[in-house]
Design an enzyme around this catalytic site. Structure first.
Site, PDB file in Angstrom:
ATOM      1  N   SER A 164       0.791  -1.222  -0.124  1.00 56.46           N
ATOM      2  CA  SER A 164       0.021   0.188   0.024  1.00 56.46           C
ATOM      3  C   SER A 164       0.717   1.059  -0.060  1.00 56.46           C
ATOM      4  O   SER A 164       0.599   2.077  -0.699  1.00 56.46           O
ATOM      5  CB  SER A 164      -0.930  -0.064   1.459  1.00 56.46           C
ATOM      6  N   ASN A 165       2.003   1.325   0.935  1.00 56.74           N
ATOM      7  CA  ASN A 165       2.721   2.369   0.890  1.00 56.74           C
ATOM      8  C   ASN A 165       3.660   2.615  -0.263  1.00 56.74           C
ATOM      9  O   ASN A 165       3.901   3.799  -0.566  1.00 56.74           O
ATOM     10  CB  ASN A 165       3.576   2.363   2.069  1.00 56.74           C
TER      11      ASN A 165
ATOM     12  N   LYS B  89       0.197 -11.036   7.003  1.00 52.27           N
ATOM     13  CA  LYS B  89       0.396  -9.657   7.638  1.00 52.27           C
ATOM     14  C   LYS B  89      -0.904  -8.958   7.944  1.00 52.27           C
ATOM     15  O   LYS B  89      -2.024  -9.215   7.317  1.00 52.27           O
ATOM     16  CB  LYS B  89       1.120  -8.612   6.671  1.00 52.27           C
TER      17      LYS B  89
ATOM     18  N   GLY C 167       1.408  -4.696  10.790  1.00 54.35           N
ATOM     19  CA  GLY C 167       1.706  -3.443   9.914  1.00 54.35           C
ATOM     20  C   GLY C 167       1.364  -2.262  10.796  1.00 54.35           C
ATOM     21  O   GLY C 167       1.209  -1.120  10.421  1.00 54.35           O
TER      22      GLY C 167
END
Lengths: 294, 294, 294, 294
Positions: B43-44, B162, B187
């Protein structure tokens, strides 16, 4: 483009691939109905599950086989602004009349009203065809309300909105803010009649793929002032809607199979309804025939 | 792959395109830190905003320039099962060690536990590298809980999970159901220390891009039993996290710019922080230096 | 009041009325356990379903029969500020040591941080006993986060907080903002062990009514550094919790009946578990005995 | 009781106590309007903040001073079934025509459709006046949908429903399931006109306390077929509603003060609007005068 029902059509799938022949078959069959046009690559068209080549094939095929009076609206949203612009331009080149653009939604916290405004303006500036933002919080988790849509309605290349919420206060506010010429389509079938009263321009409900002429007929009854008859049809069509929409895009496809269109399976991770689900859908369709025959 | 922090790295962007030179620069700089590896296309990493070619370039580049001891985890999720399989295979060919796979989420109502189970099994069967489901309801609107993850943990090619929730009851249940060898990464930075106590294998927090050695140091203090020192570091790192994560991927990039990495802007519709936001980030980073110097 | 488990006790009901004899029986039996005290008129005590006279009877009865070392915490929240003050004063007169005060929640949109702050300060100013705000979004739909609780922790007559969320980031923030002497109790059993690591003062979980000495034992193992044994107990107690808490206050009462306390039915609209539910609870309790015997 | 607007009136407060004189003043003033009756002890009446004695005083006072043609609806909900029954009986003795009963909501997870059904049936069986369930998820966090309301509509002493959602699909389903004689009131002003089209019996909107004759006039225009004029009035009244309802019960009271009624402050923890809020309300009221004068 007013007073029309434009169903978001299914994308036929064979062997986990979009299939042109089946799509041609469906379009030629639906050309005989009173729908005002076709919305391709919408949610019900499983747009997010298609490859880019499949998307372009779908646009081309529907443009080629749709009868000339049918309007072609194409869903061209991607998560990125640049990707949305690219696909919108390609859709225009392939003959789309309008681009329907759902909002980016993966980065929910960042999708503030100013960021969404800038996104839509960038797309509208780059697009050669008119742009219609699509508000569908059931899929996106984000509501684009009157603050945003009212502001966007002032842009010369943003001609309307599709709203899937069934929220009449919101639709009424869109009408007040957008003015009489702003196109407002609802995607919510159980409130379609109320939405007509509130002033929407037409419907883009997935369930309008199923017995499209009944949905058009209900709308025409409303416009003619035959409210009681419109309401009688609503009381028949809404229970069918509840059953089929439980199964989403796969439910629409199962109902299409029953009614002589090519339905087939959706793409994974979506699933076709179970045997029990199909029986439930068949039974719901039977009740419509009974109700309309009465 | 235990006891490691593997940050989800940013994808450098120049002129609205992913940039290989800047990525090489960042990786070579981060090679000098104690991170256990790199998670790319998370996502980042703005994965959903990249073209397919950019995604492949990012994988190749990080594989090429990452020092040999660094593990390479690649985010390969698409909305469709077939698309996810295709990208997972390409990532494996390009040298990925693990595939991290967020769940399909556009068709929220259809993403039931059985459907998600079938999706992940199909991907795991087709993949030549081990698969790690990624649970991130903040982005997807869907929680994959112990029922689903416990069942998936039994598949031979699903090696871990995760989880971005920071929900300790869920992490503890994952550990009980998955057994000691199941990899569990969190996360969620503000609960990282608690998660280590609950038994996670390591961290994949976006904020670990910022002062990675402090995050590794906090973890090492925990493992050595220096709980008070770990907690002191947490009290310094968590307020920094709160400030930077308000700005999402753009906030991480702004902090990277300040700290000598290439940060740059995110892709639209994401935005870089405003001038005030950057000042706030700079001030938060200054407080970390003060705190750690004490 | 640190390092204690203080269960929110049930209110025995006979013929749809709170019953003093059964309450006396339960308290005398629970006096023999290692619980640190009693929380009366909490959510599990069906406080919102009791008449004012019943509430006063419950306070008096527990004060009278609780052994002298047990702390008495009384839930005194009403929706109105003035009503909360009145009941808090009466509880103090009847011997309560602390007042636990859930937040008003009917007017959700108006329960902003400033309004809740003023509410709690008004109550704390008027109360002759220390006040403990109670955060339980599962019941109230409102989270009282670090912004509010941190500010309230500075008031001389607000000595702590009970938090039902199981959110470790929030508990850690409460500890950082409130300082070492601020009392923090968790009401969330599946994260109790993690919460002890994060620094809570003790537990006020409804499920601690069931085998209270096991919950105290798990806590004591944690404090002695016997983490593996604490975790082994957690793996036995959490599945029991999941089963019983599905049935809420009625589930706790059903388990009490099985274990020799008076449980009985809850007040309507709450319901006792069905026959199948009671069997499921019995089976969950059997598994605890097996697990602890091992 | 059809085709009526019955506003949920405010409870005047002086010195943090309900005040009979001010209530008498307001009722005598409102008797001169075309409202169909009064709903007392609703959400806008701050019912949950009142003592039992105050509640009884309010019922008696309104019964005494309401002109004879005005219907009296009384909110009699408590969290417990027995408490609701007790208050409903007292309200009937004091002359209430109907009991409006919001659903218990503290124990959200236990408020299943069967439990709520049993609760409402128990109350309806015990009540000597007809019972109207009140659905207000904005306050309760629970929606009572067609499944529950449809089933309840078959009970001989449950004569209707008040629904605060503004959800037209739900209202239409209530009408289909409840039949033509089932009373359906909406509490949602921005969708009132659409709700009339869908077939509601009337309105119970808090904002109808403000310029009640305009709301009645809009309704009458709708019934006469003057849709354009009804919509013109809606476009004037809805923006006023948005401004005042931001401030909840305190906003209604502030507007009443401006318009010559006794408004005064709400009970804590509610607050009166700030000076800026009152200015905003005054300005919204001025716009209504301008709009209606046009």
């Amino acid at each position: 483009m007013k007073n029309k029902i434009i169903p978001p059509i299914s994308t036929p799938v064979v062997d986990e691939k979009a299939n042109q022949e089946k799509l041609k078959f469906n379009i030629e069959k639906m050309n005989a109905t009173k729908v005002g046009g076709y919305l391709v690559l919408g949610s019900n068209g499983e747009s997010v599950l298609l490859t880019e080549n499949e998307k372009l094939m779908v646009i081309e095929t529907v443009r080629q086989y749709a009868s000339s009076e049918k309007i072609l609206v194409v869903g061209t949203a991607e998560e990125s602004t640049r990707g949305t612009i690219t696909l919108t331009k390609k859709a225009a080149e392939l003959g789309a009349d309008y681009a329907l653009i759902g909002n980016p939604n993966y980065f929910k916290a960042a999708m503030t009203t100013p960021n969404l405004y800038d996104h839509y303006v960038a797309v509208a500036e780059a697009s050669t065809i008119p742009v219609i933002p699509y508000n569908s919080p059931g899929f996106t988790g984000i509501n684009m309300g009157p603050d945003l849509i009212g502001k966007l309605s002032g842009h010369p290349n943003i001609c309307g909105v599709k709203d899937g919420t069934g929220n009449m206060a919101q639709l009424a506010a869109f009408r007040r803010l957008g003015g009489e010429d702003f196109l407002i389509f609802t995607g919510n079938a159980p409130t379609f009649l109320a939405a007509l009263f509130v002033g929407v321009s037409g419907g883009m409900m997935p369930i309008a793929n199923i017995h499209p002429d009944l949905w058009v007929g209900m709308m025409e009854n409303y416009y003619k002032g035959n409210i009681a008859e419109a309401r009688r049809m609503e009381a028949i069509l809404v229970p069918m809607t509840s059953v089929i929409m439980k199964y989403g895009a796969g439910g629409i496809k199962a109902a299409m199979d029953i009614l002589g269109y090519y339905g087939g399976p959706p793409l994974m991770p979506l699933k076709a309804p179970s045997r029990e689900g199909i029986d439930e859908i068949r039974s719901a369709l039977d009740k419509v025939e009974e109700g309309m025959g009465a």
